[in-house]
Design an enzyme around this catalytic site. Structure first.
Site, short mmCIF file in Angstrom:
data_model
loop_
_atom_site.label_atom_id
_atom_site.label_comp_id
_atom_site.label_asym_id
_atom_site.label_seq_id
_atom_site.Cartn_x
_atom_site.Cartn_y
_atom_site.Cartn_z
N TRP A 27 41.80 39.46 33.96
CA TRP A 27 43.09 39.28 33.27
C TRP A 27 44.04 40.61 34.17
CZ3 TRP A 27 45.96 34.97 32.35
CH2 TRP A 27 45.00 34.35 31.28
N ASP A 45 46.63 45.01 26.11
CA ASP A 45 46.00 43.95 26.21
C ASP A 45 44.86 43.41 25.46
OD1 ASP A 45 45.79 40.80 26.22
OD2 ASP A 45 45.67 40.54 28.60
N LYS A 65 44.22 33.18 19.72
CA LYS A 65 42.38 33.43 19.53
C LYS A 65 42.18 34.24 18.38
CE LYS A 65 42.64 34.72 25.10
NZ LYS A 65 41.91 33.44 25.49
#
Length: 362
Positions: A102, A167, A191
């Site tokens: 990511w 993040d 999530k």
């Protein structure tokens, strides 16, 4: 309905009490005679929802007054573009610590907008000090928990006053953090916060309002600040469920309560893997994630058999990411302890059926 345990990396398991409340209120929210999905985002009932969600998040994370809480769309992936558009400033330079898939994607998008210095990390995640970063950097970006690789920061970088951007999609609310150490925190909800469709950004006020005039209106943070995250129609139902999740977190000991449970769950699974002669985990112990735990055997055939049998036993979405293979169990806040215990019992049973095959012997 058969019981299953959902180990998906996202969209992920939600707390059962939250789902039951959604079901109960689906046709008639708070006496309105309408579903939340039907309410105008300008209505009083929805304004109470979005304001309540912000208040709860501020309380749970102890967010200082000098930070704005924004509810956005486009997932964490849109933040890969919004962040450099808003924060790069006159120097047009930022540092990105690359620890996994990511962060690589974040670098790729930011590189379309400015000059990005990459700081590549080995398999473990070392501590960083201000000497590791560019003096001219407008910000330093990290991915604080790597969903695919199963790694995490245990010590956040010391940036020497450069705003730290993180993040936190896959571990927000899983353990206490000091929000004041960051310039900007962002997280896709799907999530640990709620369903897909809403992204939370926690932005220090002095970083807002620096986007160039050429930046599209919908990509400026100040647009959302000035309009209470309702410049256009927000993802109303997702924000409603997010608020219910925050209420559930508060009722279950807050973030400290989540951390205690998460450490117990992760400890159970890591112990099972470490003591096994069949399964292994590739992550250095100091960098192991509490949320996403990859594991594997030395045989693709055995991995396949494990996944087939696991699914028949009600363990869903244990297949590892396609880029790494093997298996992965995501133990987000809503994964009950009984789910991890059941998985560990199954893993031990499976290993016994395989004759305790050592990964060294394959």
């Amino acid at each position: 309905m058969k019981q299953v345990f959902n180990f998906s990396a996202g969209p992920a398991v939600l707390p059962r009490p939250v789902l039951e409340k959604v079901q109960k209120e689906l046709l008639n929210y708070s006496g309105t005679g309408m579903s939340v999905m039907e309410l105008s985002h300008r209505s009083g009932p929805f304004e109470e929802i979005i304001q309540g969600a912000e208040t709860l998040l501020r309380e749970l994370m102890d967010i200082p007054e000098e930070y704005e809480v924004l509810f956005l769309q486009g997932g964490a992936s849109l933040q890969f573009s919004m962040i450099p558009m808003n924060l790069l400033g006159e120097h047009g330079v930022a540092d990105y610590v690359v620890t996994g898939s990511w962060s690589k994607k974040a670098v790729k998008e930011a590189g379309k907008i400015g000059t990005i210095h990459q700081i590549k990390s080995p398999g473990d995640i070392p501590a960083y000090t201000k000497e590791d970063f560019s003096p001219e950097a407008s910000y330093v970006h990290i991915t604080s928990n790597n969903t695919i690789e199963g790694t995490r920061y245990t010590t956040y970088p010391e940036t020497g006053g450069i705003p730290l951007v993180a993040d936190m999609s896959s571990h927000i609310l899983s353990e206490p953090i000091d929000v004041s150490s960051f310039g900007l925190i962002y997280a896709g909800a799907q999530k640990n916060l709620g369903p897909s469709g809403v992204t939370v950004a926690i932005v220090r006020k002095d970083l807002i309002g620096k986007a160039p005039e050429t930046c599209p209106t919908m990509l400026k943070y100040e647009t959302y600040v000035e309009n209470g995250s309702m410049f256009n129609t927000p993802p109303t139902f997702a924000i409603y469920v997010l608020k219910l999740v925050l209420e559930w977190v508060k009722e279950n000991g807050g973030v400290a309560g989540m951390e205690a449970l998460n450490r117990e769950k992760a400890g159970l699974l890591y112990s099972c893997i470490d003591e096994s002669s069949l399964f292994s985990n590739p992550v250095p112990e100091a960098s192991r994630s509490l949320m996403n735990i990859p594991f594997t055997t030395d045989s693709d055939e055995v991995n396949k058999l494990f996944l087939e049998q696991a699914k028949r036993r009600g363990f869903e979405f244990l297949k590892g990411h396609r880029s790494v293979g093997g298996m992965r169990a995501s133990l987000y806040n809503a994964m009950p302890l009984e789910g991890v215990r059941a998985l560990v019992d199954f893993m031990k049973e499976f290993e016994a059926d395989q004759g305790g095959t050592s990964h060294v012997d394959h």
